[in-house]
Design an enzyme around this catalytic site. Structure first.
Site, PDB file in Angstrom:
ATOM      1  N   ASP A 288     147.127  45.099 -10.601  1.00 23.95           N
ATOM      2  CA  ASP A 288     146.852  44.309 -11.806  1.00 23.95           C
ATOM      3  C   ASP A 288     146.264  45.231 -12.853  1.00 23.95           C
ATOM      4  OD1 ASP A 288     147.495  41.524 -11.159  1.00 23.95           O
ATOM      5  OD2 ASP A 288     146.021  41.793  -9.552  1.00 23.95           O
TER       6      ASP A 288
ATOM      7  N   ASP B 265     151.840  34.352  -8.311  1.00 24.14           N
ATOM      8  CA  ASP B 265     150.617  35.159  -8.375  1.00 24.14           C
ATOM      9  C   ASP B 265     149.410  34.344  -8.840  1.00 24.14           C
ATOM     10  OD1 ASP B 265     148.750  37.172  -8.672  1.00 24.14           O
ATOM     11  OD2 ASP B 265     149.779  38.190 -10.315  1.00 24.14           O
TER      12      ASP B 265
HETATM   13  C1  DX5 Z   1     145.344  37.580 -12.132  1.00 23.53           C
HETATM   14  C2  DX5 Z   1     146.095  38.562 -11.286  1.00 23.53           C
HETATM   15  C3  DX5 Z   1     146.325  38.175  -9.857  1.00 23.53           C
HETATM   16  C4  DX5 Z   1     145.067  37.903  -9.105  1.00 23.53           C
HETATM   17  C5  DX5 Z   1     145.321  37.503  -7.687  1.00 23.53           C
HETATM   18  O1  DX5 Z   1     145.296  38.049 -13.435  1.00 23.53           O
HETATM   19  O2  DX5 Z   1     147.373  38.754 -11.839  1.00 23.53           O
HETATM   20  O3  DX5 Z   1     147.089  39.168  -9.224  1.00 23.53           O
HETATM   21  O4  DX5 Z   1     144.200  38.944  -9.137  1.00 23.53           O
HETATM   22  O5  DX5 Z   1     144.079  37.302  -7.096  1.00 23.53           O
HETATM   23  P1  DX5 Z   1     143.713  35.990  -6.307  1.00 23.53           P
HETATM   24  O6  DX5 Z   1     144.608  35.947  -5.131  1.00 23.53           O
HETATM   25  O7  DX5 Z   1     142.275  36.213  -5.956  1.00 23.53           O
HETATM   26  O8  DX5 Z   1     143.914  34.820  -7.230  1.00 23.53           O
HETATM   27 ZN    ZN Z   2     148.780  40.019 -10.699  1.00 25.63          ZN
END
Ligand code: DX5
Ligand code: ZN
Length: 212
Positions: free
Chosen positions: A31, A172
């Site tokens: 990310d 996601d």
């Molecule tokens: C949010 C990100 C995701 C997120 C996923 O901006 O794109 O990839 O970090 O994390 P969890 O699984 O904790 O929601």
């Molecule tokens: Zn992400």
């Protein structure tokens, strides 16, 4: 079900990556936030390059940035399988940017935020390798899964059928043992905190892989 693990919520990213290396995860989800497209910043370019050296998993890069072209160029030489940017950021340059990614022999993709109409993907549907359906607002880990994502996933599937194309559909945000079955029609799930806050990464990954 393929699983891409996000290290966004990992306090010690290096040890997190080493643990992920030992699991059956399919990808390492990066990310990358610029503090402009999103309020928060995540990693520096240098950190992404270090992560790339340590990871034995291929990278699935999620660019949450305004200047898409700049970061495509920065990351094109890494061990990356998918490079995805936001449809909300690409605007008129989206087609060119998608082509640019493929010109480096990297699979391209578009991420779509929860408030964006799914039909905006139609124009690009025949030229993308991945659709990253955001089931939380981009910007941070550990948020709750937005329930409308279930319906949005089905709309994406219909759109793909209409054009007879099969991009990888990845979901996601907020994925855990309870929400995974809501998006069982996806090809891939991105999960961060559910995995990296658990004591046993492999066990959590196996739970996510086993969709009803
Ligand atoms: C949010 C990100 C995701 C997120 C996923 O901006 O794109 O990839 O970090 O994390 P969890 O699984 O904790 O929601
Ligand atoms: Zn992400």
């Amino acid at each position: 079900m393929k699983i891409s693990v996000s290290i966004l919520s990992c306090k010690d990213k290096i040890s997190g990556i080493k643990k992920i290396n030992k699991t059956s995860a399919d990808f390492l989800h990066i990310d990358f936030m610029d503090g402009k497209f999103t309020e928060n910043k995540s990693l520096s370019i240098k950190e992404v390059k270090e992560i790339n050296k340590i990871s034995t998993k291929k990278l699935d890069i999620h660019l949450m940035v305004k200047r898409v072209k700049k970061y495509i160029k920065k990351f094109k030489s890494l061990n990356v399988d998918y490079m995805v940017f936001h449809i909300e950021a690409g605007k008129k340059k989206t087609k060119k940017l998608l082509k640019l990614i493929r010109s480096y022999n990297i699979k391209n993709g578009l991420a779509i935020s929860p408030e964006t109409d799914i039909n905006e993907l139609e124009e690009y549907i025949t030229s993308i390798d991945m659709i990253l359906l955001m089931s939380v607002t981009p910007g941070k880990g550990g948020q709750n899964f937005i329930t409308e994502s279930e319906e949005r996933l089905l709309k994406i599937k219909e759109l793909c059928q209409k054009y007879n194309v099969n991009p990888v559909i990845s979901v996601d945000g907020g994925i855990n043992n309870k929400t995974k079955d809501l998006v069982k029609d996806a090809d891939m799930l991105v999960a961060g905190s559910y995995i990296t806050n658990s004591d046993n990464y492999e066990e959590s990954i196996k739970i996510l892989k086993s969709i009803k």
